[in-house]
Write a protein that holds these residues in place. Structure first.
Motif, short mmCIF file in Angstrom:
data_model
loop_
_atom_site.label_atom_id
_atom_site.label_comp_id
_atom_site.label_asym_id
_atom_site.label_seq_id
_atom_site.Cartn_x
_atom_site.Cartn_y
_atom_site.Cartn_z
N VAL A 30 0.84 -1.20 0.00
CA VAL A 30 0.00 0.00 0.00
C VAL A 30 0.88 1.25 0.00
O VAL A 30 0.66 2.18 -0.78
CB VAL A 30 -0.95 0.00 1.21
N GLU A 31 1.89 1.29 0.85
CA GLU A 31 2.76 2.47 0.93
C GLU A 31 3.53 2.69 -0.36
O GLU A 31 3.70 3.83 -0.80
CB GLU A 31 3.70 2.36 2.13
N SER A 32 4.00 1.62 -0.98
CA SER A 32 4.71 1.76 -2.26
C SER A 32 3.78 2.33 -3.33
O SER A 32 4.18 3.19 -4.12
CB SER A 32 5.26 0.42 -2.71
N ALA A 33 2.55 1.84 -3.37
CA ALA A 33 1.59 2.35 -4.36
C ALA A 33 1.24 3.81 -4.09
O ALA A 33 1.04 4.59 -5.02
CB ALA A 33 0.33 1.49 -4.37
N ARG A 34 1.18 4.19 -2.84
CA ARG A 34 0.90 5.60 -2.51
C ARG A 34 2.06 6.50 -2.90
O ARG A 34 1.88 7.63 -3.31
CB ARG A 34 0.65 5.76 -1.00
N ARG B 33 -10.26 2.45 -1.64
CA ARG B 33 -10.27 2.08 -0.22
C ARG B 33 -8.95 2.44 0.47
O ARG B 33 -8.92 2.79 1.65
CB ARG B 33 -10.53 0.58 -0.08
N GLN B 34 -7.85 2.40 -0.30
CA GLN B 34 -6.53 2.71 0.26
C GLN B 34 -6.18 4.20 0.12
O GLN B 34 -5.11 4.62 0.55
CB GLN B 34 -5.44 1.87 -0.44
N GLY B 35 -7.05 4.98 -0.48
CA GLY B 35 -6.77 6.40 -0.65
C GLY B 35 -5.71 6.68 -1.70
O GLY B 35 -5.00 7.68 -1.63
N ILE B 36 -5.63 5.82 -2.71
CA ILE B 36 -4.64 5.96 -3.77
C ILE B 36 -5.35 6.38 -5.05
O ILE B 36 -6.35 5.80 -5.44
CB ILE B 36 -3.89 4.63 -4.02
#
Length: 124
Positions: free
Chosen positions: A59-63, A84-87
């Motif tokens: 998730v952090e890498s995609a953000r 859902r992940q805010g990306i």
């Protein structure tokens, strides 16, 4: 070329490419397009399931990175995971919007994959 320089730090920012890989021809075509874009050096294929499973590193890498998200159909599972992940994906494609009909047939995907790659990379 999709990959761009991060002018703030001077470091190259990687583009992550995520394909839905769903249980239909268009899901598999989305996955195939992701792999072809990786082979062409347009970014790195990345794991949508990791983001969907709430694995923090994914998730952090995609953000943090530039993302190209490729869904197979209008159900938009990848887009919903990102939401859902805010990306927000940098670029977003849906294979059925490229004129490829959704089927549950996995034979002979090469021609349709080539058609999708041509349209997506042509927009790149």
């Amino acid at each position: 070329m999709v990959e761009e320089k991060d002018t703030c730090s001077g470091a190259t920012v990687k583009t992550l490419i995520l394909g839905c890989s769903g249980g239909s021809n268009v899901g598999q075509i989305a996955n195939n397009v992701m792999i072809e874009m990786d082979k062409k050096g347009m970014g790195n294929a990345y794991c949508l399931a990791g983001a969907g499973a709430d694995l923090s590193g994914f998730v952090e890498s995609a953000r943090a990175g530039r993302t190209i998200l490729i869904d197979g159909c209008p159900v938009g599972c990848g887009k919903k995971i990102f939401g859902r992940q805010g990306i927000t994906p940098t670029r977003y494609y849906v294979i059925t919007e490229l004129g490829i009909e959704k089927r549950h047939d996995f034979h002979d995907l090469a021609e349709e994959t080539g058609q999708a790659v041509e349209q997506i990379v042509g927009n790149g």
